[in-house]
Design an enzyme around this catalytic site. Structure first.
Site, PDB file in Angstrom:
ATOM      1  N   SER A   1       0.872  -1.167   0.000  1.00 17.64           N
ATOM      2  CA  SER A   1       0.000   0.000   0.000  1.00 17.64           C
ATOM      3  C   SER A   1       0.911   1.221   0.000  1.00 17.64           C
ATOM      4  O   SER A   1       1.830   1.315   0.828  1.00 17.64           O
ATOM      5  CB  SER A   1      -0.892   0.007   1.245  1.00 17.64           C
ATOM      6  OG  SER A   1      -1.757   1.122   1.227  1.00 17.64           O
ATOM      7  N   GLU A   2       0.702   2.142  -0.926  1.00 19.03           N
ATOM      8  CA  GLU A   2       1.671   3.219  -1.128  1.00 19.03           C
ATOM      9  C   GLU A   2       1.808   4.165   0.065  1.00 19.03           C
ATOM     10  O   GLU A   2       2.750   4.948   0.135  1.00 19.03           O
ATOM     11  CB  GLU A   2       1.322   4.019  -2.386  1.00 19.03           C
ATOM     12  CG  GLU A   2       0.075   4.857  -2.264  1.00 19.03           C
ATOM     13  CD  GLU A   2      -0.531   5.171  -3.617  1.00 19.03           C
ATOM     14  OE1 GLU A   2      -0.745   6.351  -3.874  1.00 19.03           O
ATOM     15  OE2 GLU A   2      -0.791   4.246  -4.403  1.00 19.03           O
TER      16      GLU A   2
END
Length: 216
Positions: free
Chosen positions: A45-46
């Site tokens: 997840s960025e």
């Protein structure tokens, strides 16, 4: 099977052992629900997490575990949490094997527009530009049409996310690739004919001699 499930299940077929995979918000997050038990991949997840798992069941969410869009996610044993600077260093450094992003439009050459509609309020591009430019492989997961209009277009009229073309588009109707910069129909959704896909596609598609149905 609904459209989003078709798309997510088909995208999951593209995962390979050991891949570091970024899932964008929306339909892409559903891909984590369809990973075969024997396949070991790492979802990023960025906003700073490697090791995301399936979307948690109702009542099992944690307020500090969210994806980049603020939606609840789960963390698998051994997950790593770090700041967004490290996360984007991984993306920009070319360490992400595959990213799966939503889309507003993809054109006949594979260019993606997915971050804004002129005149409408948007929170910003987020990591889309970095992901399309930095990931080794880019897959777009989106519905084939919206409000009766094809999202596979001859030329994008929305602002492009990147000058780089994507590698694959998976919709509820078809799988499309872009060898040599030409939109090419690889698969149709179960029960659909090539003619039915072409009827709802604005872009001109190259049609191979044999076009199989998706295996879900």
């Amino acid at each position: 099977m609904d459209a989003q499930t078709i798309i997510a299940r088909r995208v999951a077929k593209e995962l390979r052992p050991g891949n570091l995979v970024n899932l964008g918000i929306g339909i892409p997050t559903l891909v984590a629900n369809y990973v075969p038990a024997e396949l070991k991949v790492f979802f990023q997840s960025e906003n700073g997490l490697i090791g995301t798992g399936p979307i948690p069941e109702q009542g099992m969410t944690h307020p500090l575990l969210t994806d980049a869009g603020g939606k609840p996610i789960s963390a698998l044993p051994g997950a790593a949490i770090f700041d967004s600077a490290m996360s984007f260093g991984l993306i920009r450094g070319g360490h992400v094997d595959m990213t799966v992003l939503g889309g507003l439009q993809v054109d006949a050459a594979g260019h993606l527009a997915n971050w804004m509609i002129p005149g409408k309020m948007v929170p910003g591009m987020g990591g889309a530009m970095d992901l399309v430019s930095g990931a080794k492989r880019v897959i777009v997961a989106m519905q084939h049409a919206a409000k009766g209009k094809s999202k596979i277009v001859a030329r994008c009229n929305l602002p492009l996310t990147s000058a780089r073309a994507v590698d694959l588009v998976v919709t509820d109707l078809a799988v499309i690739a872009f060898p040599g910069g030409n939109a090419t129909l690889l698969e149709t959704a179960p029960g659909l004919t090539v003619a039915e896909v072409l009827a709802v596609t604005d872009a001109e598609l190259t049609i191979p001699d044999a076009v199989p149905e998706m295996i879900l």
